[in-house]
Design a protein around this motif. Structure first.
Motif, mmCIF file in Angstrom:
data_model
loop_
_atom_site.group_PDB
_atom_site.id
_atom_site.type_symbol
_atom_site.label_atom_id
_atom_site.label_comp_id
_atom_site.label_asym_id
_atom_site.label_seq_id
_atom_site.Cartn_x
_atom_site.Cartn_y
_atom_site.Cartn_z
ATOM 1 N N THR A 77 0.840 -1.202 0.000
ATOM 2 C CA THR A 77 0.000 0.000 0.000
ATOM 3 C C THR A 77 0.873 1.250 0.000
ATOM 4 O OG1 THR A 77 -0.112 0.331 2.391
ATOM 5 C CG2 THR A 77 -1.617 -1.279 1.445
ATOM 6 N N ASP A 78 0.276 2.366 -0.380
ATOM 7 C CA ASP A 78 0.986 3.653 -0.337
ATOM 8 C C ASP A 78 0.547 4.471 0.876
ATOM 9 O OD1 ASP A 78 -1.585 4.110 -1.143
ATOM 10 O OD2 ASP A 78 -1.085 5.432 -2.824
ATOM 11 N N LEU A 79 0.071 3.778 1.910
ATOM 12 C CA LEU A 79 -0.424 4.469 3.105
ATOM 13 C C LEU A 79 0.631 5.359 3.745
ATOM 14 C CD1 LEU A 79 -2.623 1.845 4.996
ATOM 15 C CD2 LEU A 79 -3.290 4.159 4.347
ATOM 16 N N ILE A 80 1.886 4.916 3.710
ATOM 17 C CA ILE A 80 2.950 5.636 4.393
ATOM 18 C C ILE A 80 3.149 7.032 3.815
ATOM 19 C CG2 ILE A 80 4.820 4.777 2.915
ATOM 20 C CD1 ILE A 80 6.521 4.520 5.470
ATOM 21 N N ASN A 81 2.747 7.207 2.542
ATOM 22 C CA ASN A 81 2.910 8.502 1.884
ATOM 23 C C ASN A 81 1.575 9.123 1.468
ATOM 24 O OD1 ASN A 81 5.830 8.443 1.872
ATOM 25 N ND2 ASN A 81 5.681 6.903 0.252
ATOM 26 N N ASP A 82 0.477 8.561 1.942
ATOM 27 C CA ASP A 82 -0.846 9.027 1.525
ATOM 28 C C ASP A 82 -1.227 10.284 2.302
ATOM 29 O OD1 ASP A 82 -3.633 9.366 1.013
ATOM 30 O OD2 ASP A 82 -3.743 7.263 0.417
ATOM 31 N N SER A 83 -1.201 11.419 1.643
ATOM 32 C CA SER A 83 -1.470 12.703 2.315
ATOM 33 C C SER A 83 -2.898 12.796 2.840
ATOM 34 C CB SER A 83 -1.205 13.862 1.340
ATOM 35 O OG SER A 83 -2.020 13.755 0.182
ATOM 36 N N LYS A 84 -3.795 11.979 2.303
ATOM 37 C CA LYS A 84 -5.188 12.017 2.741
ATOM 38 C C LYS A 84 -5.345 11.491 4.167
ATOM 39 C CE LYS A 84 -8.116 10.453 -0.239
ATOM 40 N NZ LYS A 84 -8.957 9.529 -1.033
ATOM 41 N N TYR A 85 -4.477 10.535 4.549
ATOM 42 C CA TYR A 85 -4.638 9.868 5.830
ATOM 43 C C TYR A 85 -3.473 10.053 6.800
ATOM 44 C CZ TYR A 85 -8.279 7.528 3.145
ATOM 45 O OH TYR A 85 -9.366 7.267 2.364
ATOM 46 N N VAL A 86 -2.328 10.461 6.289
ATOM 47 C CA VAL A 86 -1.135 10.486 7.140
ATOM 48 C C VAL A 86 -1.295 11.429 8.330
ATOM 49 C CG1 VAL A 86 0.075 12.301 5.845
ATOM 50 C CG2 VAL A 86 1.392 10.549 7.091
ATOM 51 N N ASN A 87 -2.001 12.543 8.147
ATOM 52 C CA ASN A 87 -2.193 13.475 9.267
ATOM 53 C C ASN A 87 -3.021 12.837 10.387
ATOM 54 O OD1 ASN A 87 -0.716 15.504 8.055
ATOM 55 N ND2 ASN A 87 -2.487 16.555 7.198
ATOM 56 N N CYS A 88 -4.000 12.028 10.007
ATOM 57 C CA CYS A 88 -4.798 11.324 11.019
ATOM 58 C C CYS A 88 -3.932 10.335 11.779
ATOM 59 C CB CYS A 88 -5.962 10.596 10.356
ATOM 60 S SG CYS A 88 -7.292 11.689 9.805
ATOM 61 N N PHE A 89 -3.078 9.609 11.065
ATOM 62 C CA PHE A 89 -2.180 8.653 11.714
ATOM 63 C C PHE A 89 -1.261 9.357 12.706
ATOM 64 C CE2 PHE A 89 -2.271 6.006 7.549
ATOM 65 C CZ PHE A 89 -3.551 5.578 7.846
#
Length: 227
Positions: free
Chosen positions: A101-113
């Protein structure tokens, strides 16, 4: 608490102790002065603790507000579709790999993480008796689909080793049982003859073969926690 407040508290305590020492040295029977100093010392310590608790609560409330703001910018249908897309990337290429997955660089969700991590760090480092109350708040405001993304993100590992990229984050998620109330998403359709499970969301259909992805994520998370 800031350094200025700590220094002021220490100076007040030092002054109280000097008065106690003086009263006992000059007159051994001067218990009234001694008790007055003790009461003053307790008052200083109580004030220090109250200010410390207020500082923590203000920080916690600020972070929670920021997290709610980030969540409000995420479309629920897009969140569900993205979750299924990430599952497809992990499970439907012959082997299972959480790093696809590209979660580590996903600007849509990274702030929530990041905000969840900061909230857990603030709670973890404070010596408060009601941590469960604050953990309950963060559990309650994280949507179920976002919980699954948190789990997927925390299971990513370094390419050159089996170490988790966000090891400290994962330990906090485990320590405070953030996935305690997570709900497995029920399949839309199951075909036992071909071991096929279909999950349907708006504009997106995810078909999983031979394995329940949600059960596997949780079992993998718990299994890795025991290492």
């Amino acid at each position: 608490m800031d350094l200025e407040m700590i220094n002021l508290t220490l100076l007040n305590i030092s002054g109280m102790l000097e008065k106690i020492n003086s009263s006992l040295s000059d007159n051994k029977s001067n218990y009234i002065a001694f008790l007055s100093c003790i009461i003053a010392l307790i008052s200083v310590l109580y004030t220090w603790k109250s200010q410390k608790d207020n500082f923590f609560k203000n920080t916690f409330d600020t972070l929670i507000s920021q997290f709610r703001t980030e969540l409000s910018q995420i479309n629920k249908d897009e969140l569900r579709n993205d979750l299924f897309r990430f599952l497809k990337e992990i499970y439907q290429q012959g082997t299972i790999n959480f790093n696809r997955t590209d979660l580590i660089n996903d600007s849509k969700y990274v702030n929530c993480f990041v905000l969840v991590y900061r909230i857990l760090k603030v709670i973890d480092k404070e010596s408060i008796s009601n941590k469960g109350y604050y953990i309950g708040i963060i559990r309650a405001i994280i949507p179920n689909d976002m919980l699954w993304l948190l789990a997927l993100n925390s299971l990513q590992t370094n390419k050159d080793s089996d170490e988790f990229i966000f090891g400290r984050y994962k330990k906090l998620l485990e320590k405070y049982n953030i996935f305690k109330h997570i709900k497995i998403i029920s399949p839309y359709d199951i075909d036992f003859e071909v071991s096929e499970t279909r999950y349907v969301s708006k504009k997106f259909i995810y078909t999983c073969y031979h394995i329940d992805p949600f059960g596997h994520i949780l079992s993998n998370f718990r299994r890795s926690s025991k290492k």
